[in-house]
Design an enzyme around this catalytic site. Structure first.
Site: not given
Length: 738
Positions: A249, A518, A699
């Protein structure tokens, strides 16, 4: 949406366009699942090490001042204690992110915040180390701390060189003053912890002058460099390993102080050392999402079209740190309005370090902006979706650049239809079920998409299997699985014939897990490597690349279908893919989008809030794996519920100490708080985002979810809360009589 002719273009990646294996995009089970449920997967603290010692950090019990003396005799007398280390000049007084310079490691013992690490006690057992740490006596010169910063009177303005600089476009004041309609309200959000299930932990092992660090990290590429800088050794002597990470996170994008303490202690004792931060220590030793104060101004013409948009924010950081929460990041391109004032200012405080936590900027910013849009729509007499629709820009309202894929209107439409938005009563407080007031709310979701430099090596083995290697990490997001899917799809292999090796700083450097970049960056690197291999195979067959199809372990071209093992002829083929931002990256705006819908029930007697159901509809480009993508978005939506209803890290204004530094008092959404949640995709491959055509997922689910809940609470009760979280004490006074 921008016309296709306005969009920058580039050639699509052939290897995925022509793929026919039909592995990519499916909801494939996570390949690391069996290892995790059987215990085969080892996290940092679980890695076996012969004759290992255990370290416990000694932390400050004041919020500001200086250490005058430390008496370690009582700690050294604890049975099992091997060493008490408090005087090594390399000991970090705070964590350092992998992107910071070596001078971020502070020498001496100035106290900048409560809970700051001061030393480490090393023992034969964790229990002995903990007891020893508790017995270290520290004499302080207590300083005057700044524990209660005034966000209404910030210390400094964020400069134009910041990650999200201030934006001033056209004459905002003139457009505001002359507008037909004006909305002006202030919101606040509290500190949030990035409290992952796996604590921050490290095992450090020296072999001569070579250091191996098993640590819980989100990113490998910079971790070895950061550790080498801290220890003042050559980076080639440091190897970091994080094959399995139990959540991050954002909190594990940094190399924690426990890693440096473990390395120093292992060097001094000559034995492997494990150091783990307790949950309470993590609250101080790991960066958090800072509190914010946000003023939102929306000015429109008589038809509800925005002519001026202001999002002016204040946030907090401690001295010596430059990270600033990018609060207005999501606002930059979301809604129209020619005149814009988007700024962030900073107050300094003796708080623990603030840093990037899941959805930095958008998580806090949309909590205010999307509630403001709901409130402004009501004052204008418009449906919240219609208000957003009227202000959907054709190009970026800030810089005029065209968008990549932007399916936000479709997200609104599909979400409204599926959720039954037409049944919502626009007049708040009108729908009851006994003592329960029922309401619906919605909000937009946005997350900026990035292409970050990443490398991956793919090797097609002589037996027809493939191995992909990159230092990318899997923090529970499904990296192992999507890399497998990309390679299997691109090379036409069954899923079980692809091996994924990640989480090792000795492997090709990738983007790491963070910022939602990522997956897209690492899979793009793997796809580029596969394209080179496909070209080699085509050449071996004497065929043009565009005529080659790879499927089920065979190469198909020129009316021939040949097993890959036969084509390879006993020689493996290896290639490295290198993904990076191109000209198209700066030529357009790339973001992920979505729409959240929530229904809540609020008890008219107690103020208790129950979220009854939620729906999210999302535009994330190519969906690499429907199951893992859904899981990420669903998790973000649950976090949105927790952010709006529960999460509130409170600092004692007298001491700088957190009142609630553990899960006993820092409340997150539990199973009982999470309702049935539906996740849907509107998929369009974004060939401008990256070679994989995928945009950020991890996110996005957290962006706007909390605002949808807050808007539903207002629709149920008629009580508008702007100081978050929305706790029952803030609702009770305004609830209608039973």
């Amino acid at each position: 949406m921008a016309d296709q002719e306005q969009r920058p273009t580039r050639d699509r990646l052939t290897v995925l366009d022509r793929a026919v294996q039909h592995v990519l995009g499916k909801g494939v089970d996570r390949t690391d699942g069996p290892a995790k449920v059987t215990g085969e997967a080892r996290y940092a603290f679980e890695v076996p090490a012969d004759d290992a010692l255990y370290g416990c950090l000694v932390t400050a019990t004041i919020g500001a001042g200086r250490v005058e003396a430390m008496d370690c005799k009582a700690a050294e007398a604890v049975p099992g204690v091997v060493a008490v280390i408090t005087d090594d000049p390399r000991l970090p007084a705070d964590m350092v992110t992998s992107m910071q310079a070596p001078d971020a490691w502070r020498l001496g013992h100035d106290i900048h915040f409560f809970g700051q690490a001061l030393g480490v006690v090393v023992a034969e057992s964790w229990e002995a180390a903990r007891e020893g740490a508790a017995r270290v006596a520290v004499r302080y010169a207590v300083g005057e701390g700044r524990f209660d910063p005034d966000l209404a009177a910030p210390d400094e303005e964020v400069p134009a060189t910041a990650f999200v600089p201030p934006i001033h476009k056209d004459d905002f004041d003139d457009a505001w003053l002359n507008a037909e309609f004006q909305y002006d309200e202030t919101f606040s959000t509290p500190i949030h912890f990035p409290a992952a299930m796996e604590p921050h932990a490290t095992l450090a092992v020296w072999d001569g002058d070579a250091l191996t660090v098993h640590s819980s990290l989100q990113s490998m590429a910079g971790s070895a460099k950061a550790i080498a800088s801290a220890l003042d050794i050559d980076v080639e002597r440091v190897r970091t390993l994080s094959p399995f990470v139990g959540g991050g996170f954002g909190g594990k994008t940094s190399v924690g102080s426990e890693a440096i303490y473990a390395a120093i202690a292992a060097r001094e004792t000559g034995r492997p050392v494990k150091v783990i931060q307790s949950r309470r220590q993590i609250a101080y030793g790991v960066h958090h999402r800072p509190a914010t104060r946000q003023r939102v101004r929306i000015a429109t013409d008589r038809n509800g079209r925005i002519v001026a948009l202001g999002h002016n924010n204040a946030t907090v950081q401690r001295d010596g740190r430059n990270f600033v929460e990018p609060v207005h990041f999501g606002t930059i391109h979301l809604y129209g309005g020619a005149a814009r004032s988007l700024t962030t200012s900073l107050s300094r405080a003796n708080h623990p370090t603030s840093g990037a936590v899941r959805s930095p900027g958008e998580a806090s910013g949309t909590m205010a902006l999307e509630v403001a849009m709901d409130e402004a729509a009501e004052r204008l007499g418009l449906d919240p979706i219609e208000f957003r629709r009227r202000n959907e820009p054709q190009v970026s309202p800030t810089n005029g650049k065209p968008f990549g894929t932007r399916k936000l209107l479709q997200c609104y439409d599909e979400g409204a239809s599926a959720f039954g938005w037409n049944r919502r009563n626009p007049n708040p407080g009108q729908q009851r079920e006994g003592d329960w007031l029922i309401g619906m709310g919605m909000a937009a979701a946005v997350r900026g998409n990035f292409t970050v430099e990443a490398r991956a090596t793919v090797r097609l083995e002589t037996d027809g299997s493939a191995t992909v290697e990159t230092d990318m990490t899997d923090i529970g997001t499904g990296t192992y699985t999507i890399l497998m899917q990309i390679v299997a799809e691109a090379l036409g292999l069954p899923a079980e014939q692809v091996k994924v090796v990640i989480g090792d700083s000795d492997l090709p450097a990738s983007a790491g897990s963070g910022g939602s970049f990522g997956a897209g960056s690492s899979t793009s690197a793997a796809a580029l490597a596969c394209e080179q291999i496909a070209q080699t195979i085509a050449a071996k067959m004497g065929a043009a690349r565009e005529n080659l199809t790879l499927q089920d372990g065979h190469a198909i071209a020129e009316n021939r279908r040949v097993p890959l093992t036969e084509i390879l002829g006993g020689e493996a083929v290896e290639a490295e893919g290198h993904a990076k931002a191109g000209d198209h990256t700066s030529a357009h705006v790339s973001s992920s989008y979505g729409a959240h819908f929530a229904e809540v029930a609020v008890n008219a007697v107690t103020g208790e809030v129950r979220v009854r159901r939620m729906l999210g509809v999302f535009d994330v480009g190519r969906v690499l794996n429907r199951k893992t993508a859904r899981s990420q978005l669903l998790g973000g939506m649950v976090w949105g519920i927790g952010s709006m209803l529960h999460e509130d890290a409170i600092i004692d204004k007298r001491t700088g100490q957190f009142v609630n530094p553990d899960f006993g008092e820092y409340h997150v959404a539990a199973h009982a708080d999470a309702p049935p949640i539906e996740v849907r995709f509107i998929e369009e491959i974004d060939d401008l985002a990256n070679e994989a055509g995928a945009k950020g997922v991890g996110e996005l689910g957290n962006s706007g979810a909390g605002a949808a809940v807050a808007n539903a609470i207002y629709n149920a009760t008629g009580v508008r809360v702007r100081d978050f979280p929305v706790t029952l004490d803030k609702l009770l006074a305004g609830l209608p009589p039973v």
